[in-house]
Design a protein around this motif. Structure first.
Motif, PDB file in Angstrom:
ATOM      1  N   MET A   1       0.835  -1.209   0.000  1.00 26.63           N
ATOM      2  CA  MET A   1       0.000   0.000   0.000  1.00 26.63           C
ATOM      3  C   MET A   1       0.869   1.258   0.000  1.00 26.63           C
ATOM      4  N   ASP A   2       1.992   1.217   0.766  1.00 24.95           N
ATOM      5  CA  ASP A   2       2.838   2.406   0.872  1.00 24.95           C
ATOM      6  C   ASP A   2       3.496   2.767  -0.453  1.00 24.95           C
ATOM      7  N   GLU A   3       3.636   1.782  -1.349  1.00 25.59           N
ATOM      8  CA  GLU A   3       4.319   2.035  -2.612  1.00 25.59           C
ATOM      9  C   GLU A   3       3.380   2.599  -3.675  1.00 25.59           C
ATOM     10  N   LEU A   4       2.084   2.657  -3.401  1.00 27.64           N
ATOM     11  CA  LEU A   4       1.140   3.188  -4.370  1.00 27.64           C
ATOM     12  C   LEU A   4       1.247   4.708  -4.442  1.00 27.64           C
ATOM     13  N   PRO A   5       0.984   5.295  -5.613  1.00 28.87           N
ATOM     14  CA  PRO A   5       0.905   6.761  -5.694  1.00 28.87           C
ATOM     15  C   PRO A   5      -0.220   7.280  -4.806  1.00 28.87           C
ATOM     16  N   ILE A   6      -0.111   8.516  -4.400  1.00 25.08           N
ATOM     17  CA  ILE A   6      -1.074   9.067  -3.453  1.00 25.08           C
ATOM     18  C   ILE A   6      -2.499   9.047  -4.010  1.00 25.08           C
ATOM     19  N   GLY A   7      -2.646   9.262  -5.312  1.00 22.79           N
ATOM     20  CA  GLY A   7      -3.983   9.216  -5.900  1.00 22.79           C
ATOM     21  C   GLY A   7      -4.620   7.854  -5.778  1.00 22.79           C
ATOM     22  N   ARG A   8      -3.802   6.810  -5.920  1.00 19.60           N
ATOM     23  CA  ARG A   8      -4.315   5.453  -5.784  1.00 19.60           C
ATOM     24  C   ARG A   8      -4.726   5.181  -4.343  1.00 19.60           C
ATOM     25  N   ARG A   9      -3.984   5.760  -3.390  1.00 17.37           N
ATOM     26  CA  ARG A   9      -4.365   5.587  -1.987  1.00 17.37           C
ATOM     27  C   ARG A   9      -5.704   6.262  -1.709  1.00 17.37           C
ATOM     28  N   VAL A  10      -5.880   7.444  -2.289  1.00 19.39           N
ATOM     29  CA  VAL A  10      -7.161   8.141  -2.133  1.00 19.39           C
ATOM     30  C   VAL A  10      -8.285   7.282  -2.720  1.00 19.39           C
ATOM     31  N   ALA A  11      -8.052   6.720  -3.899  1.00 20.17           N
ATOM     32  CA  ALA A  11      -9.072   5.881  -4.537  1.00 20.17           C
ATOM     33  C   ALA A  11      -9.377   4.649  -3.693  1.00 20.17           C
ATOM     34  N   TYR A  12      -8.320   4.057  -3.114  1.00 20.14           N
ATOM     35  CA  TYR A  12      -8.514   2.871  -2.275  1.00 20.14           C
ATOM     36  C   TYR A  12      -9.418   3.176  -1.094  1.00 20.14           C
ATOM     37  N   TRP A  13      -9.101   4.258  -0.361  1.00 20.37           N
ATOM     38  CA  TRP A  13      -9.889   4.564   0.839  1.00 20.37           C
ATOM     39  C   TRP A  13     -11.277   5.079   0.483  1.00 20.37           C
ATOM     40  N   ARG A  14     -11.404   5.748  -0.650  1.00 17.76           N
ATOM     41  CA  ARG A  14     -12.743   6.157  -1.084  1.00 17.76           C
ATOM     42  C   ARG A  14     -13.602   4.913  -1.345  1.00 17.76           C
ATOM     43  N   GLY A  15     -13.022   3.934  -2.035  1.00 21.20           N
ATOM     44  CA  GLY A  15     -13.748   2.701  -2.286  1.00 21.20           C
ATOM     45  C   GLY A  15     -14.070   1.948  -1.018  1.00 21.20           C
ATOM     46  N   ARG A  16     -13.133   1.960  -0.078  1.00 30.32           N
ATOM     47  CA  ARG A  16     -13.363   1.260   1.188  1.00 30.32           C
ATOM     48  C   ARG A  16     -14.492   1.921   1.978  1.00 30.32           C
ATOM     49  N   LYS A  18     -16.993   3.161   0.523  1.00 30.55           N
ATOM     50  CA  LYS A  18     -18.190   2.964  -0.314  1.00 30.55           C
ATOM     51  C   LYS A  18     -18.750   4.289  -0.832  1.00 30.55           C
ATOM     52  N   MET A  19     -17.857   5.201  -1.200  1.00 33.45           N
ATOM     53  CA  MET A  19     -18.254   6.480  -1.789  1.00 33.45           C
ATOM     54  C   MET A  19     -17.995   6.458  -3.290  1.00 33.45           C
ATOM     55  N   SER A  20     -18.940   6.951  -4.049  1.00 33.33           N
ATOM     56  CA  SER A  20     -18.689   7.147  -5.477  1.00 33.33           C
ATOM     57  C   SER A  20     -17.799   8.380  -5.648  1.00 33.33           C
ATOM     58  N   ALA A  25     -16.574  13.921  -4.421  1.00 33.82           N
ATOM     59  CA  ALA A  25     -16.336  15.262  -4.966  1.00 33.82           C
ATOM     60  C   ALA A  25     -17.263  16.287  -4.330  1.00 33.82           C
ATOM     61  N   ASP A  26     -18.528  15.917  -4.146  1.00 33.40           N
ATOM     62  CA  ASP A  26     -19.494  16.836  -3.538  1.00 33.40           C
ATOM     63  C   ASP A  26     -19.081  17.195  -2.115  1.00 33.40           C
ATOM     64  N   ARG A  27     -18.633  16.211  -1.348  1.00 35.22           N
ATOM     65  CA  ARG A  27     -18.236  16.478   0.045  1.00 35.22           C
ATOM     66  C   ARG A  27     -16.972  17.324   0.106  1.00 35.22           C
ATOM     67  N   LYS A  32     -16.250  16.092 -10.094  1.00 37.62           N
ATOM     68  CA  LYS A  32     -15.935  14.669 -10.279  1.00 37.62           C
ATOM     69  C   LYS A  32     -14.698  14.510 -11.148  1.00 37.62           C
ATOM     70  N   SER A  33     -14.552  15.374 -12.133  1.00 35.53           N
ATOM     71  CA  SER A  33     -13.379  15.329 -13.016  1.00 35.53           C
ATOM     72  C   SER A  33     -12.101  15.565 -12.229  1.00 35.53           C
ATOM     73  N   TRP A  34     -12.129  16.492 -11.275  1.00 36.07           N
ATOM     74  CA  TRP A  34     -10.961  16.779 -10.433  1.00 36.07           C
ATOM     75  C   TRP A  34     -10.563  15.532  -9.645  1.00 36.07           C
ATOM     76  N   VAL A  35     -11.563  14.868  -9.050  1.00 33.47           N
ATOM     77  CA  VAL A  35     -11.291  13.647  -8.281  1.00 33.47           C
ATOM     78  C   VAL A  35     -10.695  12.577  -9.187  1.00 33.47           C
ATOM     79  N   ASP A  36     -11.283  12.403 -10.354  1.00 29.80           N
ATOM     80  CA  ASP A  36     -10.800  11.373 -11.279  1.00 29.80           C
ATOM     81  C   ASP A  36      -9.344  11.624 -11.670  1.00 29.80           C
ATOM     82  N   LYS A  37      -9.001  12.874 -11.928  1.00 29.59           N
ATOM     83  CA  LYS A  37      -7.627  13.201 -12.321  1.00 29.59           C
ATOM     84  C   LYS A  37      -6.647  12.961 -11.173  1.00 29.59           C
TER      85      LYS A  37
END
Length: 408
Positions: A1-16, A18-20, A25-27, A32-37
């Motif tokens: 997990m520590d070797e992942l880029p920071i964006g991937r870590r954000v995506a991991y915890w967002r998925g954990r 259970k947030m779309s 992005a709303d919170r 949504k485009s900013w989050v995706d990038k």
């Protein structure tokens, strides 16, 4: 997990959580485009104020997002965190069956789907994948509760049986992860539901979950008394059959009673209960998994070794370990084997052999990482190994300790 880029870590915890991407992005007050990038690494996260806001929304330590150790690190891929504990607590606090008494029951999921989900959850537990299981538990609990509340007639007994099993799964994994109060609550619920399922053997194995939770909470004596009491009621003979299921549940009650007796230092009772369990294992004739007990001659020896450790006789535990037939041991599911290796690590530590204690932890980690990286008792053993190792620990031990978040 520590070797992942920071964006991937954000995506991991967002998925954990259970947030779309849209909800996240709303919170955050972003698009949504900013989050995706950000998650794809196209846009850099270089403002600490934004990082702290993201960590707050995802309810994680900001150090996890930065790939550094927080004050107490959980292994992100294998362990449970406080948000997930609260989700399980909320699911355990639901009373769908009582609501159904007054109102229309919630729409129940198909029982065939529930059977598959419960079997999958048991296997997930017995393979030692605790992180995966705890993330699935809140929904599984809600679905099982809805089924129990929603079905009547001939299906009511089966839905109660499934809910009782889900409570037992929850109790077992929560106890391993140190959430003893929730483990006791789930186990207590499983006993109540087992009565509605009209299955004495389900009630019997639920008793072992209650007693395990009691032992973890420092209440070994009432755990011993309850295990022995229910074992006597379910013992083969008299009006009771000697079916494989009954022998397995009866044997596990005796084994868990022996563990409770060992916790209070009652070696005579330990020997008596292990002798009774050995008779049941002999009648059973081999290692089986009725009622998800993994009961049989090999599991008996694993408990014999574990009881020796609890009695402070690490040397005896190591002797028992070496006498276990390797093919029979390897045939057990990963949770059982890794749990045993953790017990033997404790045994080696008791006799001052920290090198072999560390080796047992490494072997257990290769089998079922969650059993070693997530359990508080494993952290204690690792800390002891590090403290008593002369000079720097071997690289594999140092690496495992780092993954566990354990220092000298």
């Amino acid at each position: 997990m520590d070797e992942l880029p920071i964006g991937r870590r954000v995506a991991y915890w967002r998925g954990r959580r259970k947030m779309s991407q849209q909800v996240f992005a709303d919170r955050l007050g972003k698009s949504k485009s900013w989050v995706d990038k950000v998650e794809r690494g196209v846009r850099r996260l270089d403002k600490f104020s934004v990082l702290y806001e993201i960590a707050d929304i995802l309810q994680v330590d900001v150090q996890l997002l930065l790939g550094k150790d927080p004050e107490r690190r959980t292994d992100a891929l294998n362990c449970i965190d406080q948000v997930e504990v609260e989700e399980i607590r909320a699911a355990l606090e639901r009373y769908d069956s009582m609501s159904a008494y007054f109102d229309a029951a919630p729409y129940p999921p198909p029982l065939a789907d529930m059977r598959k989900a419960v079997n999958h959850a048991w296997l997930t537990y017995q393979y030692g994948r605790y992180g995966m299981l705890t993330r699935a538990l809140p929904k599984l609990l809600r679905d099982a509760q809805a089924a129990d509340a929603g079905y009547g007639g001939d299906q009511a007994r089966e839905s109660a049986h499934l809910l009782g099993q889900v409570y037992q799964i929850a109790s077992s994994v929560l106890r391993k992860l140190g959430e003893c109060d929730l483990a006791w609550l789930a186990a207590d619920r499983s006993m109540a539901v087992a009565q509605r399922a009209d299955d004495p053997l389900l009630a019997g194995i639920a008793t072992t979950r209650v007693c395990n939770a009691l032992v973890a909470m420092g209440r070994a004596r009432p755990a011993l008394e309850l295990n022995v009491n229910i074992a006597n009621r379910l013992a083969p003979g008299g009006g009771n059959d000697a079916s494989p299921g009954r022998l397995s549940v009866y044997g596990m009650l005796l084994l868990q009673g022996a563990m409770a007796a060992a916790r209070i230092g009652d070696s005579a009772t330990v020997d008596d209960l292990l002798t009774g369990a050995q008779e049941a294992a002999t009648l059973l004739g081999g290692d089986q998994n009725h009622y998800w007990t993994s009961f049989g001659p090999t599991n008996l020896e694993l408990h014999r070794a574990a009881a020796a450790v609890e009695l402070g006789d690490g040397g005896r535990a190591v002797e028992i370990h070496h006498a276990i037939a390797e093919p029979a041991f390897n045939a057990l599911l990963p949770e059982r084997r890794a749990h045993h290796l953790l017990d033997i690590a404790r045994g080696y530590a008791q006799i001052g052999d920290v090198a072999n204690a560390g080796e047992m932890l490494l072997r257990g980690d290769r089998l079922a990482p969650s059993e070693i990286r997530c359990r508080p008792i494993a952290h204690e053993v690792m800390a002891d190994v590090l403290r008593r190792t002369r000079g720097a620990p071997p690289p594999p031990i140092a690496e495992l300790a780092a993954h566990m978040g354990v220092g000298v």
